[in-house]
Design a protein around this motif. Structure first.
Motif, PDB file in Angstrom:
ATOM      1  N   THR A 118      59.605  37.021  42.223  1.00  0.00           N
ATOM      2  CA  THR A 118      60.953  36.491  41.456  1.00  0.00           C
ATOM      3  C   THR A 118      60.921  35.242  42.035  1.00  0.00           C
ATOM      4  N   GLU A 119      60.737  34.759  43.153  1.00  0.00           N
ATOM      5  CA  GLU A 119      61.036  33.189  43.625  1.00  0.00           C
ATOM      6  C   GLU A 119      60.452  32.572  42.856  1.00  0.00           C
ATOM      7  N   ILE A 120      59.114  32.477  42.451  1.00  0.00           N
ATOM      8  CA  ILE A 120      58.268  31.809  41.683  1.00  0.00           C
ATOM      9  C   ILE A 120      58.667  31.515  40.362  1.00  0.00           C
ATOM     10  N   CYS A 121      59.125  32.738  39.591  1.00  0.00           N
ATOM     11  CA  CYS A 121      59.516  32.826  38.539  1.00  0.00           C
ATOM     12  C   CYS A 121      60.807  31.672  38.328  1.00  0.00           C
ATOM     13  N   ARG A 122      61.798  32.316  39.344  1.00  0.00           N
ATOM     14  CA  ARG A 122      63.021  31.351  39.363  1.00  0.00           C
ATOM     15  C   ARG A 122      62.820  29.770  39.522  1.00  0.00           C
ATOM     16  N   ALA A 123      61.999  29.499  40.411  1.00  0.00           N
ATOM     17  CA  ALA A 123      61.657  27.971  40.615  1.00  0.00           C
ATOM     18  C   ALA A 123      61.006  27.060  39.685  1.00  0.00           C
ATOM     19  N   HIS A 124      60.610  28.312  38.522  1.00  0.00           N
ATOM     20  CA  HIS A 124      59.950  27.530  37.368  1.00  0.00           C
ATOM     21  C   HIS A 124      60.549  27.681  36.257  1.00  0.00           C
ATOM     22  N   GLY A 125      61.833  28.225  36.155  1.00  0.00           N
ATOM     23  CA  GLY A 125      62.649  28.588  35.152  1.00  0.00           C
ATOM     24  C   GLY A 125      61.991  29.685  33.997  1.00  0.00           C
ATOM     25  N   PHE A 126      61.184  30.396  34.622  1.00  0.00           N
ATOM     26  CA  PHE A 126      60.443  31.314  33.872  1.00  0.00           C
ATOM     27  C   PHE A 126      60.954  32.770  33.944  1.00  0.00           C
ATOM     28  N   GLU A 127      61.164  33.297  32.837  1.00  0.00           N
ATOM     29  CA  GLU A 127      61.894  34.692  32.678  1.00  0.00           C
ATOM     30  C   GLU A 127      60.708  35.652  32.590  1.00  0.00           C
ATOM     31  N   THR A 128      60.559  36.470  33.504  1.00  0.00           N
ATOM     32  CA  THR A 128      59.348  37.418  33.281  1.00  0.00           C
ATOM     33  C   THR A 128      59.671  38.742  32.734  1.00  0.00           C
ATOM     34  N   SER A 129      58.804  39.337  31.843  1.00  0.00           N
ATOM     35  CA  SER A 129      58.983  40.609  31.101  1.00  0.00           C
ATOM     36  C   SER A 129      57.966  41.630  31.802  1.00  0.00           C
TER      37      SER A 129
END
Length: 152
Positions: A118-129
């Motif tokens: 979650t933190e890695i996605c947030r740091a890269h502005g990535f919305e995970t599915s």
């Protein structure tokens, strides 16, 4: 665990696509949700046939793809060259340890890994599915029988 929400989701999904809600589709849904763990399409076909259902291989594969698209089944390539399927309950997530020798699959849940993703996605502005984490190695049984290489 009640399968009513998952079954209703599948029925709605099929109807929204203008597809027929066939007995084969519902039988495959029931069979994959009756399985515990990871199964391949051939195992599902044999299980359905053992219940007296006259289902073709093509029907199983086609409807597995439909269940994957619907989000109720995950398709994995765990270890070897074959694909394995597992049913999914809403909100349920886990990762896999895979023995490269015997192909044993162990499911695990790690809140620490979830938080890191979650933190890695947030740091890269990535919305995970979705995500898939597979750790390959040797299970304890296979590691115990592995012959160490000798240094010459």
């Amino acid at each position: 665990m009640s399968l009513v929400p998952e079954r209703q989701h599948f029925i709605k999904f099929v109807r929204e696509r203008g597809l027929r809600l066939t007995s084969e589709r519902l039988a495959l849904f029931d069979e994959i949700f009756a399985q515990h763990g990871h199964v391949d399409a051939e195992e599902l076909l044999r299980a359905m046939q053992s219940h007296g259902l006259k289902t073709s291989r093509a029907t199983v594969y086609r409807n597995l793809d439909l269940l994957v698209e619907c989000g109720l089944v995950r398709k994995h390539r765990l270890g070897g060259n074959r694909h394995l399927y597992e049913h999914v309950h809403v909100g349920q997530r886990h990762d896999h340890l895979i023995c490269r020798e015997c192909s044993r699959v162990v499911e695990f849940v790690s809140p620490v890994i979830e938080a890191m993703q979650t933190e890695i996605c947030r740091a890269h502005g990535f919305e995970t599915s979705s995500h898939s984490l597979q750790i390959l190695g040797l299970c304890v049984d296979c590691a115990a029988t592995e012959v160490p290489e000798t240094v010459q």
